[in-house]
Write a protein that holds these residues in place. Structure first.
Motif, PDB file in Angstrom:
ATOM      1  N   ASP A  20     138.931  53.824  32.127  1.00 30.96           N
ATOM      2  CA  ASP A  20     139.103  55.354  32.373  1.00 30.96           C
ATOM      3  C   ASP A  20     139.090  55.586  33.590  1.00 30.96           C
ATOM      4  O   ASP A  20     140.081  56.681  34.080  1.00 30.96           O
ATOM      5  N   GLY A  21     138.347  54.899  34.489  1.00 34.06           N
ATOM      6  CA  GLY A  21     138.381  55.338  36.191  1.00 34.06           C
ATOM      7  C   GLY A  21     138.185  54.169  36.890  1.00 34.06           C
ATOM      8  O   GLY A  21     137.817  53.017  36.266  1.00 34.06           O
ATOM      9  N   TRP A  22     138.491  54.107  38.161  1.00 32.95           N
ATOM     10  CA  TRP A  22     138.478  52.890  39.217  1.00 32.95           C
ATOM     11  C   TRP A  22     136.670  52.548  39.336  1.00 32.95           C
ATOM     12  O   TRP A  22     135.973  53.704  39.501  1.00 32.95           O
ATOM     13  N   GLY A  23     136.437  51.269  39.118  1.00 29.74           N
ATOM     14  CA  GLY A  23     135.087  51.170  39.281  1.00 29.74           C
ATOM     15  C   GLY A  23     134.837  49.750  39.572  1.00 29.74           C
ATOM     16  O   GLY A  23     135.599  49.000  39.491  1.00 29.74           O
ATOM     17  N   ILE A  24     133.562  49.538  40.225  1.00 31.72           N
ATOM     18  CA  ILE A  24     133.264  48.087  40.410  1.00 31.72           C
ATOM     19  C   ILE A  24     131.596  47.747  40.259  1.00 31.72           C
ATOM     20  O   ILE A  24     130.889  48.677  40.535  1.00 31.72           O
ATOM     21  N   SER A  25     131.493  46.778  39.690  1.00 27.80           N
ATOM     22  CA  SER A  25     130.083  46.112  39.772  1.00 27.80           C
ATOM     23  C   SER A  25     130.074  44.853  40.168  1.00 27.80           C
ATOM     24  O   SER A  25     130.875  43.997  40.114  1.00 27.80           O
ATOM     25  N   VAL A  26     128.774  44.420  40.614  1.00 25.41           N
ATOM     26  CA  VAL A  26     128.483  43.090  41.370  1.00 25.41           C
ATOM     27  C   VAL A  26     127.386  42.371  40.786  1.00 25.41           C
ATOM     28  O   VAL A  26     126.249  43.017  40.672  1.00 25.41           O
ATOM     29  N   SER A  27     127.371  41.224  40.340  1.00 22.64           N
ATOM     30  CA  SER A  27     126.182  40.424  40.146  1.00 22.64           C
ATOM     31  C   SER A  27     126.018  39.068  40.610  1.00 22.64           C
ATOM     32  O   SER A  27     127.050  38.838  41.331  1.00 22.64           O
ATOM     33  N   GLY A  28     125.108  38.263  40.636  1.00 24.94           N
ATOM     34  CA  GLY A  28     125.159  37.062  40.978  1.00 24.94           C
ATOM     35  C   GLY A  28     124.393  36.916  42.510  1.00 24.94           C
ATOM     36  O   GLY A  28     123.521  37.616  42.813  1.00 24.94           O
ATOM     37  N   LEU A  29     124.634  35.783  43.206  1.00 27.89           N
ATOM     38  CA  LEU A  29     123.990  35.365  44.705  1.00 27.89           C
ATOM     39  C   LEU A  29     124.010  36.501  45.413  1.00 27.89           C
ATOM     40  O   LEU A  29     125.305  37.058  45.844  1.00 27.89           O
ATOM     41  N   LEU A  30     123.010  37.108  45.900  1.00 27.83           N
ATOM     42  CA  LEU A  30     122.987  38.109  47.036  1.00 27.83           C
ATOM     43  C   LEU A  30     123.746  39.512  46.592  1.00 27.83           C
ATOM     44  O   LEU A  30     124.289  39.972  47.622  1.00 27.83           O
ATOM     45  N   ALA A  31     123.746  39.811  45.216  1.00 31.51           N
ATOM     46  CA  ALA A  31     124.557  40.812  44.809  1.00 31.51           C
ATOM     47  C   ALA A  31     124.403  42.042  45.539  1.00 31.51           C
ATOM     48  O   ALA A  31     125.272  43.058  45.549  1.00 31.51           O
ATOM     49  N   ASP A  32     123.140  42.436  45.830  1.00 35.99           N
ATOM     50  CA  ASP A  32     122.392  43.599  46.495  1.00 35.99           C
ATOM     51  C   ASP A  32     123.356  43.956  47.807  1.00 35.99           C
ATOM     52  O   ASP A  32     123.122  45.002  47.971  1.00 35.99           O
ATOM     53  N   ALA A  33     123.596  42.920  48.156  1.00 34.43           N
ATOM     54  CA  ALA A  33     124.133  43.196  49.855  1.00 34.43           C
ATOM     55  C   ALA A  33     125.531  43.432  49.565  1.00 34.43           C
ATOM     56  O   ALA A  33     126.062  43.864  50.774  1.00 34.43           O
ATOM     57  N   VAL A  34     126.061  43.578  48.432  1.00 32.40           N
ATOM     58  CA  VAL A  34     127.729  43.869  48.393  1.00 32.40           C
ATOM     59  C   VAL A  34     127.883  45.486  48.145  1.00 32.40           C
ATOM     60  O   VAL A  34     127.332  45.893  47.102  1.00 32.40           O
ATOM     61  N   PRO A  35     128.584  46.087  49.042  1.00 31.46           N
ATOM     62  CA  PRO A  35     129.153  47.339  48.784  1.00 31.46           C
ATOM     63  C   PRO A  35     129.759  47.553  47.386  1.00 31.46           C
ATOM     64  O   PRO A  35     130.515  46.743  47.161  1.00 31.46           O
ATOM     65  N   THR A  36     129.448  48.671  46.655  1.00 30.31           N
ATOM     66  CA  THR A  36     129.944  48.842  45.418  1.00 30.31           C
ATOM     67  C   THR A  36     131.015  50.194  45.476  1.00 30.31           C
ATOM     68  O   THR A  36     131.079  50.952  44.448  1.00 30.31           O
ATOM     69  N   ASP A  37     131.186  50.595  46.469  1.00 30.23           N
ATOM     70  CA  ASP A  37     132.131  51.750  46.905  1.00 30.23           C
ATOM     71  C   ASP A  37     133.618  51.397  47.240  1.00 30.23           C
ATOM     72  O   ASP A  37     133.933  50.172  47.087  1.00 30.23           O
ATOM     73  N   GLY A  38     134.482  52.275  47.850  1.00 32.57           N
ATOM     74  CA  GLY A  38     135.686  52.034  48.185  1.00 32.57           C
ATOM     75  C   GLY A  38     135.832  51.089  49.363  1.00 32.57           C
ATOM     76  O   GLY A  38     136.799  50.522  49.676  1.00 32.57           O
ATOM     77  N   ASN A  39     134.794  50.875  49.825  1.00 37.59           N
ATOM     78  CA  ASN A  39     134.603  49.833  51.012  1.00 37.59           C
ATOM     79  C   ASN A  39     134.516  48.318  50.603  1.00 37.59           C
ATOM     80  O   ASN A  39     134.960  47.388  51.419  1.00 37.59           O
ATOM     81  N   ASN A  40     134.478  48.296  49.252  1.00 32.03           N
ATOM     82  CA  ASN A  40     134.331  46.963  48.825  1.00 32.03           C
ATOM     83  C   ASN A  40     136.033  46.182  48.885  1.00 32.03           C
ATOM     84  O   ASN A  40     136.856  46.911  48.331  1.00 32.03           O
TER      85      ASN A  40
END
Ligand code: C5P
Length: 309
Positions: free
Chosen positions: A55-75
């Motif tokens: 329904d809208g733009w979104g992003i999610s990240v899992s796996g190796l060092l996933a916490d360090a990945v931005p999940t906003d428009g900067n990704n």
């Protein structure tokens, strides 16, 4: 009454990491980038990127060092999706990234996710783009993106985005020593500039001995030709990496270097067996917490799954 058309099912794209077999850094250009002459090599550490209609733009990240990945428009993957949206008639998607490429590791993980998103959206929305068109879109997002679409082994010039084929034989075996903390690519380039001072920097020229080593397919010939102009800068920011480099060479690597802007270290070994031995020795020595093995060259971003509902 006609039924509403079904939305296409999710598409999953697998995309590799890269190492630079040669990374020659020339003068800083007026746009802030550095003129490069590089040989990219795609290796089998992978991110899987799934794009699904949402329904809208979104992003999610899992796996190796996933916490360090931005999940906003900067990704960079989200920027890739918005670039496609600005050029084509497409609907919002959710991007789900499963990381196997170290984050901020000098292996182009962010660029890989952007490349995978472009390939995934092309497939999802039947945009019918050829590889060249996808690579051109990729170049707008980052210097390494076109190569992650292409894969294999290729020369890069300009700021890295202009690709030319390289004749390379054989499969090379690599061991990668990962770091917990990433290095910022702009910071490493800035450190390279600082170390160089005001001395004039020549335009980078590819080394013919590397090309001939790649034609031979022999890792013993390739090892002495591995070169990275960013290595000194990466080691200056992270002196601890020097110890890991020495350990890798002592434990039997044919060659070792900082991968791209680091901090991942790449060790070339003779074969699979030697790779296992080196990975075990590095882990047991305690100088590295996480070690991965991979072969190259491998294919660039490619669809591995498309669920048809
Ligand atoms: O192109 P990309 O966004 O991946 O580059 C990240 C950063 O790396 C740039 O902002 C720049 O600071 C540095 N860079 C550079 N010269 C290049 C490629 C990257 O200075 N050829």
């Amino acid at each position: 009454m006609t039924a509403a058309p079904l939305a296409p099912g999710p598409v999953t794209v697998r995309v590799p990491a890269k190492v630079n077999l040669e990374l020659l850094v020339g003068p800083r250009r007026e746009d802030g980038y550095h003129a490069l002459s590089t040989v990219f090599h795609a290796v089998g550490l992978y991110d899987d990127v799934t794009v699904s209609v949402a329904d809208g733009w979104g992003i999610s990240v899992s796996g190796l060092l996933a916490d360090a990945v931005p999940t906003d428009g900067n990704n960079l993957a989200m920027r890739a999706a918005r670039l496609v949206e600005s050029r084509f008639d497409v609907e919002p998607v959710h991007i789900s990234i499963r990381k196997g490429i170290p984050v901020s590791g000098g292996m182009a993980g962010g660029s890989a996710d952007a490349a995978a998103t472009l390939v995934g959206l092309d497939h999802l929305w039947d945009l019918d783009l050829d590889r060249e068109a996808i690579e051109e879109l990729g170049a707008e997002l980052g210097s390494d993106v076109p190569f992650l679409v292409a894969g294999g082994t290729a020369m890069g010039s300009g700021r890295g985005e202009l690709l030319a084929p390289v004749l390379a034989r054989g499969t090379y075996h690599w061991v990668f020593a990962l770091s917990d903390d990433g290095l910022s690519t702009p910071a490493v380039y800035a450190e390279c500039d600082r170390l160089r001072g005001s001395a004039p920097v020549p335009e980078p020229v590819p080394n013919p001995a590397l090309m001939s080593a790649l034609r031979s397919g022999d890792p013993h010939e390739l090892a002495p030709q591995l070169a990275n102009d960013l290595q000194e800068a990466a080691l200056s920011l992270r002196p601890d990496l020097g110890e890991v480099l020495s350990a890798g060479m002592e434990y039997g690597a044919l060659g070792g270097m900082v991968s791209g802007s680091g901090p991942t270290l790449a060790f070339l070994v003779e074969d699979n067996e030697a790779g296992i031995d080196l990975a075990v020795a590095l882990t047991a020595s305690g100088v590295v917490r996480d070690v991965r093995r991979a072969n190259g060259p491998v294919h660039g971003a490619h669809v591995i799954h498309h669920r048809v509902d």
